[in-house]
Every structure is written in C-alpha cells, then in structure tokens.
Design a protein around this motif. Structure first.
Motif, PDB file in Angstrom:
ATOM      1  N   ILE A   1      19.046  50.675  47.181  1.00 45.50           N
ATOM      2  CA  ILE A   1      19.279  52.109  47.051  1.00 45.50           C
ATOM      3  C   ILE A   1      20.770  52.297  46.802  1.00 45.50           C
ATOM      4  CG2 ILE A   1      19.069  54.382  48.114  1.00 45.50           C
ATOM      5  CD1 ILE A   1      16.959  53.227  49.994  1.00 45.50           C
ATOM      6  N   SER A   2      21.101  52.867  45.680  1.00 43.82           N
ATOM      7  CA  SER A   2      22.512  53.095  45.373  1.00 43.82           C
ATOM      8  C   SER A   2      22.913  54.481  45.864  1.00 43.82           C
ATOM      9  CB  SER A   2      22.736  53.007  43.866  1.00 43.82           C
ATOM     10  OG  SER A   2      22.023  54.025  43.204  1.00 43.82           O
ATOM     11  N   ALA A   3      24.164  54.636  46.207  1.00 40.64           N
ATOM     12  CA  ALA A   3      24.710  55.941  46.605  1.00 40.64           C
ATOM     13  C   ALA A   3      23.803  56.646  47.616  1.00 40.64           C
ATOM     14  CB  ALA A   3      24.917  56.818  45.377  1.00 40.64           C
ATOM     15  N   SER A   4      23.681  56.047  48.790  1.00 39.20           N
ATOM     16  CA  SER A   4      22.773  56.566  49.815  1.00 39.20           C
ATOM     17  C   SER A   4      23.045  58.041  50.119  1.00 39.20           C
ATOM     18  CB  SER A   4      22.922  55.745  51.100  1.00 39.20           C
ATOM     19  OG  SER A   4      22.559  54.416  50.891  1.00 39.20           O
ATOM     20  N   GLN A   5      21.954  58.736  50.399  1.00 42.83           N
ATOM     21  CA  GLN A   5      22.037  60.147  50.786  1.00 42.83           C
ATOM     22  C   GLN A   5      21.409  60.319  52.172  1.00 42.83           C
ATOM     23  OE1 GLN A   5      19.894  62.178  47.658  1.00 42.83           O
ATOM     24  NE2 GLN A   5      21.402  61.655  46.087  1.00 42.83           N
TER      25      GLN A   5
END
Lengths: 115, 115
Positions: A79-83
């Motif tokens: 998962i890139s750029a976790s939110q």
C-alpha cells in the motif's frame, strides 16, 4: 490442499508512508489466483486486488500493488501513501484462476495507520 | 446497482433452535458461497453452490445445510444451533466465465449469537 500464511498479527505505519503486508501460500495447482481483501471495523469484506498465477506483471489497483514472487510462493500487498482509512484487517486468499471457485483465506493481519 | 444482501444482520437464538440466514444477490452470478469468520481463523468455507440445484460441502459444513432453488438466493440453515456456531457469517457470489475477473464479492455479514 491450498494454504495461506499471514504471520504478521499487526503492523503500524505512519500516514503517507508505504507498507508491505506479507502473504505466503502453498498449493499444488499450476493455475491459481491470489486475492487481497480489506475488512474495516464496520465489518464488510472489500475486494482489493487479484493476481493470477500466469500473470507475468504484478497487479496494481490505484495505491495497491501485489508483489508476486512465484518461486518464493509469496504474494505481498503493498500500500503506497498510507491513509488513515487504510486502518483495517487485511486478508490474503487463494483460489482457482479468477476466483470463481472456493477461496482459502489466511488468518488476516491488522494494519493501523497513525497520523 | 447490483448487490448482495444478507438478513438478518444480527440474530440471537437459543441452543437447539433451527435458524436460517438469508443471502440474496442481484448480480445474476452462478456461484454463491457461505463463510464463517471467527477470531484467529480468518474465513472458513461452509457450503457453496455453482448453480441452481447444486450444493457442495466446504471445510466446516457439519451442522449446516443450504439449498439453491433459484439463481438469486442461497439460504443457510443451522439445523440445531450450538454455541460453537456463534460467529459472523458472510455470503459471497461470483461469476463463472472462466476469466480472471470472476472475483468473489461479499455481503455485509450476519452476526449470530447462540445462547
């Protein structure tokens, strides 16, 4: 018989950082599919991404990508750029090509994204 | 929009009673599945169906039955509820075209408590 192993019971990541969730599998089938599902605290199972055993390129769906290493029998979710909304349980599963038949799930792992 | 629904969403029953959980999908999918989710076990397959009049046992089928009289519905019956059947139950459906897009989509789940 097919089997999925998810050994990480829980992970923590800072918002906007990338995170890798591990999944290893075992199967005697030549043709199979690997799936990742997300289960937020509300309880529903949300399909994220699919990788077929014959797919040469790693699957990607938006911020999700699947790091498929067939020789190592691993299908890790990146998962890139976790939110903050990524905080959830994540399940890896294996089934036949395309998932039209029964799935075998791992025990899941909990991801917490910190602000 | 096509969807898959489950009812009831929550059910409390007593040991020994017969209980039926409903699953209805409007995707016109041939395949339907019932899973149960318990802590530490992930999701485990109970029963599945590949079409009308077809039913098959899954990994944990003892004490459960299903019937498929039409494409849209696959009710799950607990013949004589036991405390060990306290769980969250998920219904899922998928197409059967032989394509990689035959992903399983899940209903919202039914939380069953057997006292």
């Amino acid at each position: 018989a097919q089997k999925i192993t998810q050994t990480q019971p829980g992970m923590f990541v800072q918002e906007k950082e990338a995170v890798t969730l591990d999944c290893t599998y075992d199967t005697s089938d030549q043709s199979y599919g690997l799936f990742w599902y997300k289960q937020p605290s509300s309880g529903e199972m949300i399909f994220l991404i699919y990788q077929g055993s014959y797919d040469e390129q790693n699957a990607t769906e938006g911020r999700y990508s699947l790091n498929f290493q067939k020789a190592r029998k691993s299908a890790n979710l990146v998962i890139s750029a976790s939110q903050l909304g990524d905080s959830a349980m994540y399940f890896c599963a294996i089934g036949t090509w395309g998932g039209s038949e029964k799935l075998v799930f791992g025990k899941g792992m909990k991801l917490t994204v910190n602000p | 929009d096509a969807e898959i629904t489950q009812s009831p969403r929550h059910k409390i029953t007593e040991t020994g009673r017969q209980v039926t959980l409903a699953c209805h999908q409007t995707w016109n999918h041939n395949n339907m599945f019932w899973y149960r989710q318990d802590l530490g076990h992930g999701l485990r397959l109970i029963h599945y169906s590949y079409g009308v009049q077809d039913t098959n046992k899954g990994e944990v089928s003892d004490g459960y039955s299903v019937s498929r009289s039409n494409t849209e519905d696959l009710p799950l019956t607990l013949e004589s509820a036991a405390s060990s059947q306290t769980s969250v139950y998920f219904c899922a459906s998928s197409d059967r075209t032989g394509k990689a897009t035959d992903t399983q989509y899940f209903g919202p789940g039914t939380r069953l408590t057997v006292l």
